[in-house]
Each structure stands twice: as structure tokens, then as C-alpha cells.
Design an enzyme around this catalytic site. Sequence first.
Site, mmCIF file in Angstrom:
data_model
loop_
_atom_site.group_PDB
_atom_site.id
_atom_site.type_symbol
_atom_site.label_atom_id
_atom_site.label_comp_id
_atom_site.label_asym_id
_atom_site.label_seq_id
_atom_site.Cartn_x
_atom_site.Cartn_y
_atom_site.Cartn_z
ATOM 1 N N ASP A 130 32.300 53.734 -65.583
ATOM 2 C CA ASP A 130 31.627 55.000 -65.323
ATOM 3 C C ASP A 130 32.120 55.605 -64.014
ATOM 4 O O ASP A 130 32.034 54.977 -62.960
ATOM 5 C CB ASP A 130 30.105 54.801 -65.275
ATOM 6 C CG ASP A 130 29.361 56.120 -65.364
ATOM 7 O OD1 ASP A 130 29.893 57.070 -65.978
ATOM 8 O OD2 ASP A 130 28.248 56.206 -64.815
ATOM 9 N N HIS A 137 27.397 66.493 -57.767
ATOM 10 C CA HIS A 137 26.478 65.353 -57.822
ATOM 11 C C HIS A 137 26.698 64.420 -56.634
ATOM 12 O O HIS A 137 25.740 63.966 -56.013
ATOM 13 C CB HIS A 137 26.659 64.586 -59.132
ATOM 14 C CG HIS A 137 25.887 63.297 -59.168
ATOM 15 N ND1 HIS A 137 24.513 63.248 -59.223
ATOM 16 C CD2 HIS A 137 26.303 62.005 -59.114
ATOM 17 C CE1 HIS A 137 24.117 61.985 -59.218
ATOM 18 N NE2 HIS A 137 25.173 61.211 -59.146
ATOM 19 N N ARG A 146 22.819 60.769 -46.349
ATOM 20 C CA ARG A 146 23.630 61.181 -45.200
ATOM 21 C C ARG A 146 23.662 62.706 -45.146
ATOM 22 O O ARG A 146 24.647 63.330 -45.557
ATOM 23 C CB ARG A 146 25.063 60.641 -45.331
ATOM 24 C CG ARG A 146 25.175 59.112 -45.374
ATOM 25 C CD ARG A 146 26.611 58.673 -45.618
ATOM 26 N NE ARG A 146 27.117 59.194 -46.881
ATOM 27 C CZ ARG A 146 26.914 58.612 -48.071
ATOM 28 N NH1 ARG A 146 26.240 57.478 -48.149
ATOM 29 N NH2 ARG A 146 27.382 59.156 -49.178
ATOM 30 N N GLU A 204 25.758 62.831 -68.676
ATOM 31 C CA GLU A 204 27.205 62.619 -68.595
ATOM 32 C C GLU A 204 27.856 62.862 -69.955
ATOM 33 O O GLU A 204 27.201 62.813 -70.992
ATOM 34 C CB GLU A 204 27.520 61.165 -68.181
ATOM 35 C CG GLU A 204 26.777 60.702 -66.936
ATOM 36 C CD GLU A 204 27.345 59.434 -66.324
ATOM 37 O OE1 GLU A 204 28.490 59.043 -66.662
ATOM 38 O OE2 GLU A 204 26.625 58.824 -65.495
ATOM 39 N N ASP A 236 23.472 57.564 -68.738
ATOM 40 C CA ASP A 236 23.649 56.356 -67.912
ATOM 41 C C ASP A 236 22.332 56.091 -67.181
ATOM 42 O O ASP A 236 22.170 56.427 -66.009
ATOM 43 C CB ASP A 236 24.800 56.604 -66.930
ATOM 44 C CG ASP A 236 25.028 55.437 -65.987
ATOM 45 O OD1 ASP A 236 24.719 54.300 -66.369
ATOM 46 O OD2 ASP A 236 25.524 55.677 -64.862
ATOM 47 N N GLN A 243 18.597 49.822 -57.869
ATOM 48 C CA GLN A 243 19.930 50.203 -57.390
ATOM 49 C C GLN A 243 19.967 50.292 -55.850
ATOM 50 O O GLN A 243 20.902 49.808 -55.214
ATOM 51 C CB GLN A 243 20.299 51.555 -58.010
ATOM 52 C CG GLN A 243 21.700 52.047 -57.707
ATOM 53 C CD GLN A 243 21.952 53.460 -58.289
ATOM 54 O OE1 GLN A 243 21.077 54.043 -58.928
ATOM 55 N NE2 GLN A 243 23.132 53.979 -58.060
ATOM 56 N N TYR A 247 22.731 47.672 -54.176
ATOM 57 C CA TYR A 247 24.091 48.222 -54.349
ATOM 58 C C TYR A 247 25.061 47.913 -53.219
ATOM 59 O O TYR A 247 26.269 48.012 -53.412
ATOM 60 C CB TYR A 247 24.028 49.726 -54.612
ATOM 61 C CG TYR A 247 23.917 50.602 -53.394
ATOM 62 C CD1 TYR A 247 25.026 51.344 -52.959
ATOM 63 C CD2 TYR A 247 22.726 50.716 -52.689
ATOM 64 C CE1 TYR A 247 24.933 52.163 -51.853
ATOM 65 C CE2 TYR A 247 22.629 51.527 -51.583
ATOM 66 C CZ TYR A 247 23.722 52.249 -51.158
ATOM 67 O OH TYR A 247 23.621 53.050 -50.060
ATOM 68 N N LYS A 256 21.808 49.526 -63.362
ATOM 69 C CA LYS A 256 22.488 50.320 -64.389
ATOM 70 C C LYS A 256 22.691 49.564 -65.699
ATOM 71 O O LYS A 256 22.982 50.192 -66.721
ATOM 72 C CB LYS A 256 23.880 50.726 -63.882
ATOM 73 C CG LYS A 256 23.883 51.569 -62.631
ATOM 74 C CD LYS A 256 23.753 53.034 -62.967
ATOM 75 C CE LYS A 256 24.073 53.900 -61.767
ATOM 76 N NZ LYS A 256 24.035 55.315 -62.116
ATOM 77 N N THR A 363 27.544 61.621 -63.455
ATOM 78 C CA THR A 363 26.527 62.650 -63.618
ATOM 79 C C THR A 363 27.114 64.034 -63.376
ATOM 80 O O THR A 363 27.769 64.262 -62.370
ATOM 81 C CB THR A 363 25.395 62.426 -62.602
ATOM 82 O OG1 THR A 363 24.983 61.070 -62.688
ATOM 83 C CG2 THR A 363 24.222 63.352 -62.858
HETATM 84 MN MN MN Z 1 26.580 57.351 -64.038
#
Ligand code: MN
Length: 431
Positions: A130, A137, A146, A204, A236, A243, A247, A256, A363
Amino acid sequence: MAELNGTHDPGLKSFVAAANDGDCDFPIQNLALGITSDGGGIAIGDQILHLKAALGAGLFGGMAKEAAAAAAGYSLNPLMALGPDHWSALRARASELLRSGGPEAEVRPALMPMAGAQMQLPAAIGDYTDFFASINHATNAGKLMRPDNPLMPNYKHVPIAYHGRASSIRVSGTPVMRPNGQTKAADADAPTFGACKRLDYELELAFYTGPGTELGEPIKLDDTPDHIFGLSILNDWSARDIQGWEYQPLGPFLGKNFASTMSPWVVTMDALVPYRSRALKRPDGDPEPLPYLTSEENEKWGGLDIKMSVAIASAEMRSLGADPHIIGTANFKDMYWTIFQMLAHHTSGGCDIRPGDLMGSGTASGTKPGTYGSLQEVSQAGRETFELPTGEIRTFLEDGDEVVMTAYCNGSGYGRIGFGECRAVIEAAKG
Ligand code: MN
């Protein structure tokens, strides 16, 4: 590369009346392929041309017959493996068979109604990757963490992706169970294990790969069209709280891998020829991609003008017979990286591909409210709520919510073709 030909003629009509309705996803110019519980078929209006039956009636010959036989079983992988000449031959013959003035009396017995057909995943998906190709996005999501520096320094140079999980991909209509997982609230001292509280979707498209390659043999950017069969809609599903905790530093994992949903019909690259567009023009000051990700052909034709939308229908909305409420719409031509650059990059280090591998786009989002492809963006990471037409309040998905994604192409004088739907209802987590 697939080219414009008589199968794209906007004046073509089918003897299947529903195919000629202007809003139909599956006019004769589309000829999307899918797998029913009784083998492969081609969508036409509200019907499916059942390939086994059509072959039995002797309706195919030559390369089109080889292609139809490869698509008549329980996955499209054998057809994907054959390559573009076979794909085009099948399309050309299907167009002849299904058009007004075609051999209707011989074809009719091979049609089955789409309503009630038990659609399966179109391919046995070996590997799933993916990408993260929408700069909007990436910017919207990056800003949440950020605000002053949303994009990572590699973004404009590398088509970013993660290697996903193929075993948990299901076809549209299969319920999705809310995952349990490990999370840690920002103000908590220690993580806990339990039901996901921030369940999200990602709007997606994804492409299926065609003929496989050898290990160590990259696909050159301008050769990638020979290795892309077609696209479907991908959801997705993402557990944002799982996450967010897991991550760093290796990226998405259990947040995911609990489920991904695919629409059942594959719109082929052949069908999409009229809707190819220029690749996104990089804003002044953005770096040129490295040479292996640059070509005139890609700049001229790498974009795809595909309108996408995501909607929610809560259990209450469905009980009232209300239409799904659209949360976001986006256009695939705004992707920063083209699908051709994605595949060239994926194989640039020598990674081989097999027919029926799946590559998600990431996305698809725009820059403003109403164009977001995930609830992470809509809710600003859970800080803002939104309201459904019933007055129900949401930040993320609740049990019983159904997520419905659609996509279509129109304009450019070639009429409309659609992708069908990618939908699934959220079920409660296992206790
Ligand atoms: Mn995705």
C-alpha cells in the site's frame, strides 16, 4: 500501452438495456471483469456475461478464447498472467458479443443477473503493498503531528509504501470485525489491550499486476503498463489508536492487518484509456523525480481522472432506508505519484512481482473539508466531531456503521464508466 479503439466509441450501445442508462457503472465501454461463485464473468448493465457458458456456446475464438478460458475459473490470475494482447483481444470480442446488433440470441443464455450473484475476490492476491501517493493526504495527516513540517523530507523523492497483509483482504460485502489490540493513551503510564476506539477507513484505488517478472529484473517506467491489469476500489481499514502506538519505527502492522476490503469488479487499463490524463504537474520548486521515475510518456499519460467518494450509513440510517451520507470526495488525478511510478519504484531494487499482486494507492484526499479520504483527517485526529443526517455524532466509526466507497470516470467525451461499490459493515469486537 492500451490505446483508444472501437470498444471506447461512446455511441456503442448494448442489447442489455440497463447498460445504456447514463448512470450505469457497467456500460459496454467498461466490460469490467470479476469472479462469481460460478466462475469468471464480465459486467454488462445489470447482467454478467458468464464466461464458462459463453465458451461452451462457442462464442470465443483465437486469443480471445484463450483469454476467456483463463478468466472463466475461480480467479483472474491466469488472465492477468497472459498480458495486454490477450486482455485487449478479450475486450474486443466481448464488445462485439454484447453490443446492439450483436449475436444477442446466442449470447442471452450466457447472461446471469448481477443481483444475487455471489461475487468473490477477483484474484488470489499473493502480495499486497500500500502506497502513500496523495500528497494532500500526506500533508493533512502529517500536519496533525507536525503542524509546521507535515511532509517528511523523502516524500517528493520516493513513492512511500508499506508491505501489507494479503490474507485478510476480503471482497465487498464481508463484515469487518472491530479489532482488539494494544494501545496507549497519551496520558496513560502503560498500554492496555482491548477493542479499537479509533476505527477508520481509507479511500483508495488499487491495481492488480499482470505478467510476473524475474527476481532481480526491475520494470522500466515505460514498460510498467504491460504489467498493470486494472484497478478496483480498496478500503484500507485502519485502527488509528493501535497504529499510533505501534508504528514507530517500522510503520503500520496490526493497525492495518485485521482487514482490507476490495470491490469485486476490476476495471481494466484498456477501459480506462479515455480517462488517462497528464500526471500531476509538480508545483514550482518541487524536485524532479530521479531518472528511473521520469519519462515523457508518464508525464503525458500517467494520471487517471477517476472520481472517488466515501460515505457512511449507520445502522439507524439503514433502518430508515436513508442513502449513505457522503463524507469525502477526491480525484485520483491529484495523486503525486502515478501508478506507473509506483510499480517502477516497487521493482527498482529487483523485487519480482507475480500476476495478481495488489498495490494500493494510499488514501486519496484533497486539501479541504469534504475532500478527505479518512476520518483521521475529517476528525482532526479525533478532536472534531461530525454529524450524520440522523443527528448521530461521530469522530471515528461505530459498530453497525456501513462504509460505502464508489468511483467512476466521466467527461472527455467518452461517457461514464464506474467501478461499482466497495462496502462493509463494522461488527463489534470479539469479547
Ligand atoms: Mn492506506
